[in-house]
Design a protein around this motif. Structure first.
Motif, PDB file in Angstrom:
ATOM      1  N   PRO A  47     -68.442  11.178 -56.936  1.00  0.00           N
ATOM      2  CA  PRO A  47     -68.610  10.313 -58.114  1.00  0.00           C
ATOM      3  C   PRO A  47     -70.076  10.025 -58.385  1.00  0.00           C
ATOM      4  N   HIS A  48     -70.331   9.522 -59.570  1.00  0.00           N
ATOM      5  CA  HIS A  48     -71.682   9.080 -59.920  1.00  0.00           C
ATOM      6  C   HIS A  48     -72.067   7.927 -59.004  1.00  0.00           C
ATOM      7  N   LEU A  49     -73.199   8.060 -58.305  1.00  0.00           N
ATOM      8  CA  LEU A  49     -73.591   7.072 -57.298  1.00  0.00           C
ATOM      9  C   LEU A  49     -74.705   6.158 -57.774  1.00  0.00           C
ATOM     10  N   GLY A  50     -74.732   5.909 -59.059  1.00  0.00           N
ATOM     11  CA  GLY A  50     -75.776   5.058 -59.628  1.00  0.00           C
ATOM     12  C   GLY A  50     -75.572   3.580 -59.382  1.00  0.00           C
ATOM     13  N   SER A  51     -74.457   3.202 -58.771  1.00  0.00           N
ATOM     14  CA  SER A  51     -74.204   1.778 -58.496  1.00  0.00           C
ATOM     15  C   SER A  51     -73.744   1.623 -57.058  1.00  0.00           C
ATOM     16  N   THR A  52     -74.036   0.488 -56.469  1.00  0.00           N
ATOM     17  CA  THR A  52     -73.603   0.218 -55.092  1.00  0.00           C
ATOM     18  C   THR A  52     -72.075   0.143 -55.022  1.00  0.00           C
ATOM     19  N   ARG A  53     -71.443  -0.265 -56.128  1.00  0.00           N
ATOM     20  CA  ARG A  53     -69.974  -0.336 -56.162  1.00  0.00           C
ATOM     21  C   ARG A  53     -69.387   1.050 -55.975  1.00  0.00           C
ATOM     22  N   ASN A  54     -69.907   2.049 -56.685  1.00  0.00           N
ATOM     23  CA  ASN A  54     -69.370   3.397 -56.567  1.00  0.00           C
ATOM     24  C   ASN A  54     -69.571   3.957 -55.166  1.00  0.00           C
ATOM     25  N   VAL A  55     -70.703   3.654 -54.549  1.00  0.00           N
ATOM     26  CA  VAL A  55     -70.945   4.114 -53.178  1.00  0.00           C
ATOM     27  C   VAL A  55     -69.922   3.494 -52.238  1.00  0.00           C
ATOM     28  N   MET A  56     -69.667   2.199 -52.395  1.00  0.00           N
ATOM     29  CA  MET A  56     -68.696   1.506 -51.557  1.00  0.00           C
ATOM     30  C   MET A  56     -67.298   2.094 -51.733  1.00  0.00           C
ATOM     31  N   LEU A  57     -66.925   2.352 -52.991  1.00  0.00           N
ATOM     32  CA  LEU A  57     -65.592   2.898 -53.262  1.00  0.00           C
ATOM     33  C   LEU A  57     -65.472   4.321 -52.748  1.00  0.00           C
ATOM     34  N   TRP A  58     -66.523   5.106 -52.894  1.00  0.00           N
ATOM     35  CA  TRP A  58     -66.492   6.486 -52.381  1.00  0.00           C
ATOM     36  C   TRP A  58     -66.324   6.480 -50.864  1.00  0.00           C
ATOM     37  N   ARG A  59     -66.958   5.535 -50.205  1.00  0.00           N
ATOM     38  CA  ARG A  59     -66.827   5.407 -48.751  1.00  0.00           C
ATOM     39  C   ARG A  59     -65.357   5.210 -48.367  1.00  0.00           C
ATOM     40  N   ARG A  60     -64.667   4.357 -49.123  1.00  0.00           N
ATOM     41  CA  ARG A  60     -63.249   4.107 -48.847  1.00  0.00           C
ATOM     42  C   ARG A  60     -62.416   5.362 -49.087  1.00  0.00           C
ATOM     43  N   VAL A  61     -62.735   6.076 -50.165  1.00  0.00           N
ATOM     44  CA  VAL A  61     -61.995   7.302 -50.492  1.00  0.00           C
ATOM     45  C   VAL A  61     -62.128   8.322 -49.381  1.00  0.00           C
ATOM     46  N   GLU A  62     -63.358   8.534 -48.906  1.00  0.00           N
ATOM     47  CA  GLU A  62     -63.586   9.551 -47.878  1.00  0.00           C
ATOM     48  C   GLU A  62     -62.932   9.164 -46.550  1.00  0.00           C
ATOM     49  N   GLU A  63     -62.858   7.874 -46.271  1.00  0.00           N
ATOM     50  CA  GLU A  63     -62.176   7.425 -45.059  1.00  0.00           C
ATOM     51  C   GLU A  63     -60.689   7.780 -45.130  1.00  0.00           C
ATOM     52  N   ALA A  64     -60.079   7.530 -46.278  1.00  0.00           N
ATOM     53  CA  ALA A  64     -58.669   7.879 -46.452  1.00  0.00           C
ATOM     54  C   ALA A  64     -58.468   9.390 -46.386  1.00  0.00           C
ATOM     55  N   LYS A  65     -59.390  10.140 -46.968  1.00  0.00           N
ATOM     56  CA  LYS A  65     -59.279  11.603 -46.953  1.00  0.00           C
ATOM     57  C   LYS A  65     -59.350  12.147 -45.533  1.00  0.00           C
ATOM     58  N   ALA A 113     -61.493   4.602 -59.147  1.00  0.00           N
ATOM     59  CA  ALA A 113     -61.010   3.230 -59.344  1.00  0.00           C
ATOM     60  C   ALA A 113     -59.849   2.895 -58.419  1.00  0.00           C
ATOM     61  N   GLU A 114     -59.152   3.917 -57.913  1.00  0.00           N
ATOM     62  CA  GLU A 114     -58.038   3.670 -56.993  1.00  0.00           C
ATOM     63  C   GLU A 114     -58.515   3.066 -55.676  1.00  0.00           C
ATOM     64  N   ALA A 115     -59.821   3.161 -55.405  1.00  0.00           N
ATOM     65  CA  ALA A 115     -60.363   2.564 -54.184  1.00  0.00           C
ATOM     66  C   ALA A 115     -60.707   1.089 -54.374  1.00  0.00           C
ATOM     67  N   ASP A 116     -60.626   0.609 -55.602  1.00  0.00           N
ATOM     68  CA  ASP A 116     -60.880  -0.801 -55.907  1.00  0.00           C
ATOM     69  C   ASP A 116     -59.567  -1.558 -55.752  1.00  0.00           C
ATOM     70  N   ASP A 117     -59.505  -2.478 -54.808  1.00  0.00           N
ATOM     71  CA  ASP A 117     -58.249  -3.172 -54.495  1.00  0.00           C
ATOM     72  C   ASP A 117     -57.658  -3.872 -55.713  1.00  0.00           C
ATOM     73  N   VAL A 118     -58.515  -4.498 -56.517  1.00  0.00           N
ATOM     74  CA  VAL A 118     -58.031  -5.237 -57.682  1.00  0.00           C
ATOM     75  C   VAL A 118     -57.461  -4.276 -58.723  1.00  0.00           C
ATOM     76  N   GLU A 119     -58.201  -3.200 -59.001  1.00  0.00           N
ATOM     77  CA  GLU A 119     -57.746  -2.200 -59.971  1.00  0.00           C
ATOM     78  C   GLU A 119     -56.432  -1.566 -59.519  1.00  0.00           C
ATOM     79  N   ARG A 120     -56.374  -1.199 -58.251  1.00  0.00           N
ATOM     80  CA  ARG A 120     -55.179  -0.520 -57.743  1.00  0.00           C
ATOM     81  C   ARG A 120     -53.954  -1.440 -57.765  1.00  0.00           C
ATOM     82  N   GLU A 121     -54.168  -2.700 -57.435  1.00  0.00           N
ATOM     83  CA  GLU A 121     -53.056  -3.651 -57.469  1.00  0.00           C
ATOM     84  C   GLU A 121     -52.567  -3.860 -58.894  1.00  0.00           C
ATOM     85  N   ALA A 122     -53.501  -3.902 -59.857  1.00  0.00           N
ATOM     86  CA  ALA A 122     -53.103  -4.060 -61.255  1.00  0.00           C
ATOM     87  C   ALA A 122     -52.253  -2.870 -61.701  1.00  0.00           C
TER      88      ALA A 122
END
Length: 302
Positions: A47-65, A113-122
């Motif tokens: 993903p585009h890593l221009g924000s700390t949020r995207n880096v954090m979410l990518w970290r979660r994605v790769e852990e699940a992968k 966005a699936e790595a964002d708990d709030v987004e995924r719960e919604a």
């Protein structure tokens, strides 16, 4: 660090760590002069890593992968199809265009966005799903890849049609019909989830994911200080290679009930909010048989 070749944690030199160790905490080691580990090399688009949020979410994605790839390695399943399609991952953020999570010819696309708990719960609530996780997405999508390897043009295709239904029905029409339903009720005795009713391919992918849920949880159970009978201890030696499907279910049924009761005691939702009916059990059994048969074919061909 984790060594995927030996499926074990080992102490390695710093120069054997994955280049993604610092940015996303990857704990898999690399081979030879490679910069990236076996898991990170499968991610062809990040993903585009221009924000700390995207880096954090990518970290979660790769852990699940990495957890998914661990499952597949333990099962002895390859990451390449008979036609040469290889498993790869596109992890995309939807700042500009909407991203749909899905699978096509071995490529699994996941919306960051699936790595964002709030987004995924919604989305879980919007789609009336009892369960929605990153790891669940990965296990579901990889199920589509393994349908082609384990079922298509094999001796399991006829049993698949009998148990899951005719996969030749128009897929896009079936999915459109599913999302256009106003009545959200479905036959809970015949399907593990509502989405499984949309098309036989989706039923297989949902069932495949649940099979991985079961094996992975039983594998974790093996490390707990519990009093078990001899047959249970034998099964837990390696649930991924257990040839007796009934032995797996004999352990899973009381375990899933126990997990749910523990969660309820803590005021949390059920850890496994599903019932394995006789029909769903038969579908899970077919997944197990197809995997065992494939492994045996690979052994004889070696």
């Amino acid at each position: 660090m984790f060594d995927p070749s030996s499926i074990n944690l080992t102490k390695l030199a710093f120069n054997q760590s994955c280049r993604n160790r610092e940015i996303i905490g990857c704990n898999w080691c690399v081979k030879g002069a490679d910069w990236y580990c076996d898991s990170c090399r499968l991610t062809r688009t990040i993903p585009h890593l221009g924000s700390t949020r995207n880096v954090m979410l990518w970290r979660r994605v790769e852990e699940a992968k990495r957890r998914l790839l661990y499952d597949l390695r333990r099962l002895g399943l390859p990451l390449v199809s008979r036609s040469g399609d290889r498993v790869a991952f596109d992890i995309l953020s939807d700042e500009i265009n909407p991203i749909l999570t899905g699978h096509l010819s071995g490529v699994i696309t996941l919306n960051l966005a699936e790595a964002d708990d709030v987004e995924r719960e919604a989305r879980r609530v919007a789609f009336r799903e009892p369960y929605r996780t990153l790891l669940g997405h990965f296990r579901h999508e990889i199920g589509h890849f393994y349908w082609d390897l384990l079922v298509n043009s094999t001796t399991f295709q006829a049993p698949f049609k009998l148990i899951f239904g005719d996969e030749t029905q128009d897929y896009q029409a079936a999915i459109s019909s599913y999302y256009g339903r106003t009545d959200r009720s479905y036959d809970r005795s015949g399907f593990i989830s509502e989405y499984a009713t949309s098309h036989p391919w989706e039923d297989w992918a949902e069932t495949f994911a649940h099979f991985l849920h079961i094996l992975s949880t039983l594998d974790s159970l093996a490390g707990l200080p519990l009093s078990l009978d001899e047959r249970a201890r034998q099964t837990l030696t390696d649930p991924y290679l257990e040839s007796d499907f009934e032995a797996l279910l004999a352990l899973w049924s009381p375990l899933s009930r126990g997990l749910n009761e523990l969660n309820r005691s803590l005021g949390m939702n059920d850890a496994y909010p599903f019932d394995i009916s006789p029909a769903v059990k038969g579908k899970l059994h077919l997944v197990h048989m197809a995997i065992v048969a494939f492994r045996e074919q690979q052994r004889l061909a070696a």
